[in-house]
Scaffold this motif. Sequence first.
Motif, mmCIF file in Angstrom:
data_model
loop_
_atom_site.group_PDB
_atom_site.id
_atom_site.type_symbol
_atom_site.label_atom_id
_atom_site.label_comp_id
_atom_site.label_asym_id
_atom_site.label_seq_id
_atom_site.Cartn_x
_atom_site.Cartn_y
_atom_site.Cartn_z
ATOM 1 N N GLY A 148 0.830 -1.210 0.000
ATOM 2 C CA GLY A 148 0.000 0.000 0.000
ATOM 3 C C GLY A 148 0.859 1.252 0.000
ATOM 4 O O GLY A 148 2.074 1.199 -0.239
ATOM 5 N N ILE A 180 1.810 3.816 2.481
ATOM 6 C CA ILE A 180 2.898 4.050 3.447
ATOM 7 C C ILE A 180 3.819 2.827 3.495
ATOM 8 O O ILE A 180 5.043 2.944 3.543
ATOM 9 N N ASP A 189 0.681 -9.267 1.770
ATOM 10 C CA ASP A 189 -0.352 -8.287 1.427
ATOM 11 C C ASP A 189 -1.447 -8.974 0.625
ATOM 12 O O ASP A 189 -1.162 -9.778 -0.278
ATOM 13 N N ASP A 200 -4.076 -12.730 3.300
ATOM 14 C CA ASP A 200 -4.943 -11.891 4.135
ATOM 15 C C ASP A 200 -4.474 -12.033 5.590
ATOM 16 O O ASP A 200 -4.262 -13.161 6.053
ATOM 17 N N THR A 255 -8.504 1.826 4.683
ATOM 18 C CA THR A 255 -8.056 3.139 5.154
ATOM 19 C C THR A 255 -8.888 4.332 4.678
ATOM 20 O O THR A 255 -8.603 5.454 5.090
ATOM 21 N N TYR A 266 -14.184 3.854 10.167
ATOM 22 C CA TYR A 266 -12.732 3.651 10.002
ATOM 23 C C TYR A 266 -11.999 3.854 11.327
ATOM 24 O O TYR A 266 -11.280 2.964 11.797
ATOM 25 N N LYS A 289 -9.940 1.231 13.820
ATOM 26 C CA LYS A 289 -8.526 1.390 14.174
ATOM 27 C C LYS A 289 -8.360 1.441 15.699
ATOM 28 O O LYS A 289 -7.433 0.854 16.259
ATOM 29 N N ASN A 315 -0.823 11.575 6.110
ATOM 30 C CA ASN A 315 0.346 11.395 5.242
ATOM 31 C C ASN A 315 0.021 11.772 3.801
ATOM 32 O O ASN A 315 -1.115 11.633 3.356
HETATM 33 P P1 NAD Z 1 -3.387 1.838 1.980
HETATM 34 O O1 NAD Z 1 -4.878 1.735 1.910
HETATM 35 O O2 NAD Z 1 -2.673 2.598 0.919
HETATM 36 O O3 NAD Z 1 -2.739 0.380 2.013
HETATM 37 C C1 NAD Z 1 -3.257 -0.662 2.784
HETATM 38 C C2 NAD Z 1 -2.555 -1.949 2.361
HETATM 39 O O4 NAD Z 1 -3.077 -3.019 3.159
HETATM 40 C C3 NAD Z 1 -2.802 -2.336 0.900
HETATM 41 O O5 NAD Z 1 -1.601 -2.766 0.320
HETATM 42 C C4 NAD Z 1 -3.804 -3.483 0.991
HETATM 43 O O6 NAD Z 1 -3.716 -4.387 -0.086
HETATM 44 C C5 NAD Z 1 -3.400 -4.112 2.308
HETATM 45 N N1 NAD Z 1 -4.486 -4.868 2.945
HETATM 46 C C6 NAD Z 1 -5.754 -4.461 3.152
HETATM 47 N N2 NAD Z 1 -6.452 -5.423 3.795
HETATM 48 C C7 NAD Z 1 -5.579 -6.462 4.002
HETATM 49 C C8 NAD Z 1 -5.711 -7.721 4.619
HETATM 50 N N3 NAD Z 1 -6.869 -8.144 5.153
HETATM 51 N N4 NAD Z 1 -4.624 -8.529 4.659
HETATM 52 C C9 NAD Z 1 -3.432 -8.144 4.103
HETATM 53 N N5 NAD Z 1 -3.265 -6.940 3.506
HETATM 54 C C10 NAD Z 1 -4.339 -6.107 3.462
HETATM 55 O O7 NAD Z 1 -3.080 2.422 3.433
HETATM 56 P P2 NAD Z 1 -1.968 3.477 3.911
HETATM 57 O O8 NAD Z 1 -2.456 4.849 3.654
HETATM 58 O O9 NAD Z 1 -0.654 3.046 3.405
HETATM 59 O O10 NAD Z 1 -2.019 3.260 5.489
HETATM 60 C C11 NAD Z 1 -1.198 2.262 6.126
HETATM 61 C C12 NAD Z 1 -1.508 2.260 7.625
HETATM 62 O O11 NAD Z 1 -1.244 3.551 8.183
HETATM 63 C C13 NAD Z 1 -2.967 1.965 7.940
HETATM 64 O O12 NAD Z 1 -3.014 1.182 9.099
HETATM 65 C C14 NAD Z 1 -3.571 3.318 8.215
HETATM 66 O O13 NAD Z 1 -4.661 3.218 9.112
HETATM 67 C C15 NAD Z 1 -2.397 4.050 8.838
HETATM 68 N N6 NAD Z 1 -2.404 5.512 8.663
HETATM 69 C C16 NAD Z 1 -2.484 6.077 7.427
HETATM 70 C C17 NAD Z 1 -2.449 7.462 7.306
HETATM 71 C C18 NAD Z 1 -2.506 8.141 5.953
HETATM 72 O O14 NAD Z 1 -2.596 9.371 5.908
HETATM 73 N N7 NAD Z 1 -2.446 7.419 4.846
HETATM 74 C C19 NAD Z 1 -2.353 8.265 8.439
HETATM 75 C C20 NAD Z 1 -2.276 7.656 9.687
HETATM 76 C C21 NAD Z 1 -2.290 6.278 9.769
#
Ligand code: NAD
Length: 330
Positions: free
Chosen positions: A10, A12, A32, A56, A82, A149, A153, A179
């Motif tokens: 994903g 981050i 993933d 998963d 997310t 959401y 979390k 982010n």
């Molecule tokens: P994203 O949605 O871009 O990526 C999520 C990833 O998780 C994807 O690669 C997806 O395929 C994978 N995924 C989803 N369900 C799954 C499962 N059941 N099993 C295995 N893989 C699975 O998310 P992101 O923006 O990169 O966020 C990453 C983490 O950081 C998350 O926990 C999010 O809550 C947290 N976060 C994000 C932000 C932001 O601004 N993006 C800010 C604070 C916290």
Amino acid sequence: MRLLVTGGAGFIGSNFVRYVVEKLGWNILVYDKLSYAGRLENLQGVLDKILFIRGDIADEESFKKAVEEFQPDAIVNFAAETHVDRSINEPAPFIWTNILGVFTILEVLRSLKHDILLLHMSTDEVYGDLWGTDRYASEDDPLNPSSPYSASKASGDLLIKAYGRTYGIRYRIMRPSNNYGPYQHPEKLIPRSIIRLIHGKPPVLYGEGSQVRDWLHVEDTARAILTVLEKGSDYEVYNICGGMFATVREVVVKVLKAMEKPEDYIIYGKPRPGEDRRYAMKCNKIRELGWRPLIQLDQGLESTVKWYLENEWWWKGLVDERYVLADAPW
Ligand code: NAD
């Protein structure tokens, strides 16, 4: 160091994996599911230097096998649903991954004898709306989530803390602020605005766009994760933010400027149901470990705009009309 990175395809996660592989050459297994948000394209340039399993986190048998075979020192969990809008329209996948998935990771750790650290990515959204106060949430503030959401979390965080206390599972929880940067899915505010502008459409905001957020470049987050991994303590929570506050409208105006468009080229939509108007955290705890953000908001937004302009191949296939190009999707 051997890291099992869940959700590493994903936004981050892939930026973190790229940073760690290029700078440190550690052994990485990305696990993933490749949901709509996860893509191998996000790992371009490092795919041949890591291991990858499609699976998963809520599938106990498959996840346990991956952990047993890879024998990581730590699991870094980015796997999550997310997008707040999606959680409002259809909460079930959020319960599945963000609660049942975290529970499954914990159960696997409980069943194994190894002393594996769980470094879990939470979010500032778990503290809820601080609008109308001058408060900044610290790590021990109560959780007060507003959306499906953020509630999912917060549930994950509570389960992890309970498993730490009851079973001694080693964890460190990180709560980053908003982010932005390369490889962020086009459904999210900044890429969506850039891609709409490329298509000749104005960015659309929820309400007046007066929501206050603390913006952090994803590379600064990657360095913060490394800091917590190398210098943090078990059973602790770390807020991650840079104090770069701006409203959603101010950020979109910066994007408009970077793309040489007039700053009133914006559509104001209906407010998002239940939307939090202000997030704000105290981040002295991560700073005491020596971490500082290195990328200022203006500079980070300019480089992000440039990245999307130069990488149409990456986002072209991901543009979902409902979330990206529709004029009034709410
Ligand atoms: P994203 O949605 O871009 O990526 C999520 C990833 O998780 C994807 O690669 C997806 O395929 C994978 N995924 C989803 N369900 C799954 C499962 N059941 N099993 C295995 N893989 C699975 O998310 P992101 O923006 O990169 O966020 C990453 C983490 O950081 C998350 O926990 C999010 O809550 C947290 N976060 C994000 C932000 C932001 O601004 N993006 C800010 C604070 C916290």
